[in-house]
Write an enzyme that holds these catalytic residues in place. Structure first.
Site, short mmCIF file in Angstrom:
data_model
loop_
_atom_site.label_atom_id
_atom_site.label_comp_id
_atom_site.label_asym_id
_atom_site.label_seq_id
_atom_site.Cartn_x
_atom_site.Cartn_y
_atom_site.Cartn_z
N LYS A 1 42.24 127.84 -53.81
CA LYS A 1 41.19 127.26 -54.67
C LYS A 1 39.84 127.61 -54.09
CE LYS A 1 41.54 123.09 -56.58
NZ LYS A 1 41.74 121.61 -56.61
O1 G3P Z 1 40.81 118.85 -58.32
C1 G3P Z 1 39.66 118.29 -58.91
C2 G3P Z 1 39.89 116.90 -59.32
O2 G3P Z 1 40.68 116.27 -58.34
C3 G3P Z 1 38.66 116.11 -59.57
O3 G3P Z 1 39.04 114.87 -60.02
O4 G3P Z 1 38.83 112.47 -60.45
O5 G3P Z 1 37.67 113.51 -58.46
O6 G3P Z 1 36.87 113.94 -60.79
P1 G3P Z 1 38.03 113.63 -59.93
#
Ligand code: G3P
Length: 226
Positions: A86
């Site tokens: 990533k």
């Molecule tokens: O991999 C990206 C994702 O985990 C972001 O999620 O909930 O932190 O916006 P969030």
């Protein structure tokens, strides 16, 4: 559409694998920090549990392309070639993606907030582009619409890159992308379990059980109702 688990807690991952049709695990530095364990310890355990063929996505930390490439080499040498590197989608990230893609590595372009980021990542050979649906909403744009737009850009420009949508807060967001035929979604165990939680279904199952018990007696099933 593939469905992945966006978490690094091994017990949570095991539970989701036991009950749900999932295709792998995604992580990022914040998710690893929440778990509190050394990155390669937990990632090796996840890889060993999900098996060598499942997708595991692991993010680089470096800020220059050269160092991102070196991190990508180390990540895949320790966690297997089916590990998606990533890479945040800024200028250095695009350069790193171009190099790693030409070397044959799997790449997930991450931290995607706009369709043009996704387009550029696709042009340099990323396998996946990961838009953050909820975070796009939080900025006052429409995360679902932006993600659908990215998918359409790939299809209409014959780009092989797939969407790996991330950052969800509810089932409907995932359903709307599933309907559009995007490549993959990754979500927390809580959101994945929410895909099937439904009071109406639970109550219908309860009624079936009660009716059967009234016919055959308490705790009887089709195994022992004769
Ligand atoms: O991999 C990206 C994702 O985990 C972001 O999620 O909930 O932190 O916006 P969030």
């Amino acid at each position: 559409m593939k469905l992945l688990i966006d978490d690094a807690r091994i017990e949570k991952i095991k539970r989701i694998y036991e009950f749900y049709p999932v295709d792998g695990v995604t992580t990022n530095p914040s998710i690893l920090a929440k778990g509190g364990r050394k990155p390669y310890d937990v990632l090796t355990e996840i890889r060993s549990f999900i098996g060598g063929d499942a997708e595991l996505h692991v993010q680089v930390i470096s800020r220059t392309a050269e160092d991102m490439v070196a991190e990508g080499h180390k990540i895949t040498s320790l966690l297997g070639i089916n590990t998606y590197i990533k890479i945040p989608t800024d200028a250095e990230g695009l350069k790193a993606m171009k190099i790693l893609s030409s070397e044959g590595y799997h790449i997930t372009a991450t931290t995607i907030y706009t369709p043009m980021q996704a387009f550029l990542a696709a042009k340099v050979g990323a396998d996946y582009a990961a838009p953050y649906v909820n975070r796009i909403d939080d900025l006052g744009s429409n995360g679902i619409q932006a993600t659908r737009c990215m998918h359409d850009i790939f299809v209409n420009n014959s780009l092989k890159t797939q969407i790996l949508a991330a950052s969800f807060k509810n089932s409907l967001q995932i359903q709307e992308l599933c309907e559009h035929g995007i490549g993959a979604c990754t979500a927390t165990p809580e959101v994945i379990e929410g895909l099937i939680k439904n009071a109406g279904v639970s109550s219908a199952i309860d009624v079936f059980n009660r009716d059967f018990e009234s016919l055959c007696g308490e705790n009887k099933t089709m195994l022992d109702c004769e």
